[in-house]
Design a protein around this motif. Structure first.
Motif, PDB file in Angstrom:
ATOM      1  N   MET A   1       0.843  -1.173   0.000  1.00 50.52           N
ATOM      2  CA  MET A   1       0.000   0.000   0.000  1.00 50.52           C
ATOM      3  C   MET A   1       0.893   1.242   0.000  1.00 50.52           C
ATOM      4  SD  MET A   1      -2.630   1.476   2.915  1.00 50.52           S
ATOM      5  CE  MET A   1      -3.427  -0.071   3.140  1.00 50.52           C
ATOM      6  N   LEU A   2       0.559   2.187  -0.841  1.00 53.99           N
ATOM      7  CA  LEU A   2       1.283   3.442  -0.931  1.00 53.99           C
ATOM      8  C   LEU A   2       0.826   4.366   0.187  1.00 53.99           C
ATOM      9  CD1 LEU A   2       3.189   5.315  -2.515  1.00 53.99           C
ATOM     10  CD2 LEU A   2       1.197   6.016  -3.843  1.00 53.99           C
ATOM     11  N   ARG A   3       1.762   4.919   0.903  1.00 55.98           N
ATOM     12  CA  ARG A   3       1.438   5.874   1.965  1.00 55.98           C
ATOM     13  C   ARG A   3       2.036   7.224   1.596  1.00 55.98           C
ATOM     14  NH1 ARG A   3      -1.358   4.256   6.560  1.00 55.98           N
ATOM     15  NH2 ARG A   3      -1.334   2.010   6.688  1.00 55.98           N
ATOM     16  N   LEU A   4       1.218   8.232   1.667  1.00 57.72           N
ATOM     17  CA  LEU A   4       1.657   9.580   1.353  1.00 57.72           C
ATOM     18  C   LEU A   4       1.610  10.413   2.620  1.00 57.72           C
ATOM     19  CD1 LEU A   4       2.379  11.780  -0.771  1.00 57.72           C
ATOM     20  CD2 LEU A   4      -0.063  12.168  -1.002  1.00 57.72           C
ATOM     21  N   ASN A   5       2.676  11.116   2.894  1.00 61.46           N
ATOM     22  CA  ASN A   5       2.712  12.053   4.001  1.00 61.46           C
ATOM     23  C   ASN A   5       2.369  13.429   3.426  1.00 61.46           C
ATOM     24  OD1 ASN A   5       3.657  14.114   5.761  1.00 61.46           O
ATOM     25  ND2 ASN A   5       4.903  12.603   6.842  1.00 61.46           N
ATOM     26  N   PRO A   6       1.164  13.928   3.676  1.00 63.41           N
ATOM     27  CA  PRO A   6       0.748  15.192   3.052  1.00 63.41           C
ATOM     28  C   PRO A   6       1.650  16.369   3.394  1.00 63.41           C
ATOM     29  CG  PRO A   6      -1.123  14.088   4.077  1.00 63.41           C
ATOM     30  CD  PRO A   6       0.099  13.331   4.478  1.00 63.41           C
ATOM     31  N   LEU A   7       2.148  16.445   4.615  1.00 61.11           N
ATOM     32  CA  LEU A   7       3.017  17.561   4.975  1.00 61.11           C
ATOM     33  C   LEU A   7       4.360  17.467   4.266  1.00 61.11           C
ATOM     34  CD1 LEU A   7       2.211  17.964   8.773  1.00 61.11           C
ATOM     35  CD2 LEU A   7       1.369  19.335   6.866  1.00 61.11           C
ATOM     36  N   ARG A   8       4.874  16.267   4.090  1.00 63.04           N
ATOM     37  CA  ARG A   8       6.127  16.090   3.352  1.00 63.04           C
ATOM     38  C   ARG A   8       5.913  16.452   1.885  1.00 63.04           C
ATOM     39  NH1 ARG A   8       8.219  10.631   4.316  1.00 63.04           N
ATOM     40  NH2 ARG A   8       8.660  11.517   6.348  1.00 63.04           N
ATOM     41  N   ALA A   9       4.789  16.045   1.337  1.00 62.55           N
ATOM     42  CA  ALA A   9       4.475  16.391  -0.051  1.00 62.55           C
ATOM     43  C   ALA A   9       4.334  17.905  -0.201  1.00 62.55           C
ATOM     44  CB  ALA A   9       3.193  15.685  -0.496  1.00 62.55           C
ATOM     45  N   ALA A  10       3.713  18.562   0.770  1.00 54.32           N
ATOM     46  CA  ALA A  10       3.570  20.017   0.724  1.00 54.32           C
ATOM     47  C   ALA A  10       4.937  20.688   0.772  1.00 54.32           C
ATOM     48  CB  ALA A  10       2.694  20.495   1.881  1.00 54.32           C
TER      49      ALA A  10
END
Length: 79
Positions: A1-10
Motif C-alpha cells: 500500500m502506498l502511503r503519502l505524508n501530506p506535509l512532506r508532499a507540501a
C-alpha cells in the motif's frame, strides 16, 4: 500500500500557495491549515476567515473567500 505524508508532499511543492480556512471549521481545525502553510514554506499565505465553517456556507463567508482568491491570483497580499 502506498502511503503519502501530506506535509512532506507540501514541503516539496516549492511554489506559491494560498490556504483559506474558516476559523469555525469543526471538521478540520484551523491548526491543520497553519501546519500546511508552515510545510509549504515561503510564498504561502494563510487566510483565516472569521466565523466560517468547513463549507463556507454563509454568503458573506463565500464573498470573502472569492475576494481573497482574486487578490491571491492577482499577486496581492491577503492581509
Amino acid at each position: 500500500m502506498l502511503r503519502l505524508n501530506p506535509l512532506r508532499a507540501a514541503a516539496a511543492w516549492g511554489g506559491v500557495a494560498a490556504i483559506f480556512h474558516g476559523d469555525a471549521d469543526e471538521e478540520c481545525p484551523h491548526s491543520w491549515g497553519e501546519r500546511y502553510a508552515e510545510a509549504l514554506g515561503p510564498g504561502t499565505e494563510l487566510a483565516l476567515i472569521e466565523d466560517a465553517n468547513h463549507s463556507f456556507d454563509d454568503l458573506d463567508h463565500l464573498q470573502t473567500l472569492y475576494a481573497l482568491t482574486g487578490r491571491f491570483l492577482l499577486g496581492e497580499a491577503l492581509d
